[in-house]
Scaffold this motif. Structure first.
Motif, PDB file in Angstrom:
ATOM      1  N   LEU A   1       0.835  -1.210   0.000  1.00 36.67           N
ATOM      2  CA  LEU A   1       0.000   0.000   0.000  1.00 36.67           C
ATOM      3  C   LEU A   1       0.868   1.257   0.000  1.00 36.67           C
ATOM      4  O   LEU A   1       0.586   2.213  -0.732  1.00 36.67           O
ATOM      5  N   ALA A   2       1.930   1.264   0.786  1.00 32.67           N
ATOM      6  CA  ALA A   2       2.823   2.422   0.822  1.00 32.67           C
ATOM      7  C   ALA A   2       3.462   2.665  -0.542  1.00 32.67           C
ATOM      8  O   ALA A   2       3.544   3.800  -1.011  1.00 32.67           O
ATOM      9  N   GLY A   3       3.888   1.598  -1.194  1.00 31.29           N
ATOM     10  CA  GLY A   3       4.445   1.731  -2.540  1.00 31.29           C
ATOM     11  C   GLY A   3       3.415   2.241  -3.520  1.00 31.29           C
ATOM     12  O   GLY A   3       3.707   3.102  -4.358  1.00 31.29           O
ATOM     13  N   LEU A   4       2.196   1.744  -3.410  1.00 27.89           N
ATOM     14  CA  LEU A   4       1.113   2.186  -4.292  1.00 27.89           C
ATOM     15  C   LEU A   4       0.790   3.654  -4.075  1.00 27.89           C
ATOM     16  O   LEU A   4       0.544   4.389  -5.041  1.00 27.89           O
ATOM     17  N   VAL A   5       0.817   4.111  -2.840  1.00 24.50           N
ATOM     18  CA  VAL A   5       0.555   5.525  -2.542  1.00 24.50           C
ATOM     19  C   VAL A   5       1.599   6.413  -3.231  1.00 24.50           C
ATOM     20  O   VAL A   5       1.265   7.465  -3.781  1.00 24.50           O
ATOM     21  N   CYS A   6       2.847   5.996  -3.233  1.00 31.02           N
ATOM     22  CA  CYS A   6       3.891   6.761  -3.928  1.00 31.02           C
ATOM     23  C   CYS A   6       3.600   6.831  -5.424  1.00 31.02           C
ATOM     24  O   CYS A   6       3.705   7.907  -6.034  1.00 31.02           O
ATOM     25  N   LEU A   7       3.231   5.711  -6.013  1.00 29.54           N
ATOM     26  CA  LEU A   7       2.887   5.685  -7.431  1.00 29.54           C
ATOM     27  C   LEU A   7       1.689   6.588  -7.716  1.00 29.54           C
ATOM     28  O   LEU A   7       1.711   7.391  -8.663  1.00 29.54           O
TER      29      LEU A   7
END
Length: 161
Positions: free
Chosen positions: A127-133
């Motif tokens: 989720l954290a990686g997706l938020v950055c994207l």
């Protein structure tokens, strides 16, 4: 492992901000954010031996993002507001370092209970990686505008050391 993020972050802040004299800062901000998201998401899947590498990459990416944001705070704010802008940037960074782990912990607590005790952690890292994207996607128009402006107004390759 957290020190493996903080050490490159601290050591590379100044060089990362200077890179913005040679490479458009909008590219550094977008690239740094995507690299950070990938490094954080990778924590969900890399083997234990590679965790240090993921954290170091997250630290490098953090320096690119934060150094760029600090430079923007100084260059984009009008002179009388620069001190306040720097305070706001630092406040937002400190708040993020406080709230990020807190929200992650709450999400892990909510997501627990399956047969794999680590799946909730993996989900939070994804989720954290997706938020950055998503941040890069949502701000793509602003980033593209800044990139075009920075390319027009700076001769990056021609600047002396």
């Amino acid at each position: 492992l957290y020190s493996m993020l903080l050490l490159p972050f601290a050591l590379l802040m100044y060089p990362a901000s200077r890179i913005g004299d040679r490479i458009p800062r909008a590219a550094l901000l977008a690239g740094g954010t995507l690299l950070y998201g990938a490094a954080i998401a990778s924590l969900a899947v890399v083997p234990r031996e590679a965790l240090v590498l993921s954290m170091v990459l997250a630290g490098v990416a953090s320096s690119l993002m934060y150094g760029t944001v600090l430079c923007y705070a100084v260059t984009l704010a009008p002179m009388p507001a620069r001190g306040r802008m720097m305070a706001l940037v630092n406040t937002a960074g400190a708040l993020g370092m406080l709230l990020g782990p807190m929200v992650g912990g709450v999400l892990v607590a909510i997501g627990r209970g399956g047969s794999d005790p680590l799946q909730a952690y993996r989900n939070v890292f994804f989720l954290a990686g997706l938020v950055c994207l998503l941040w890069v996607v949502v701000l793509a128009p602003w980033l593209a505008g800044r990139l075009a402006l920075e390319r027009r107004t700076h001769a990056f390759a021609a600047q002396p050391n």
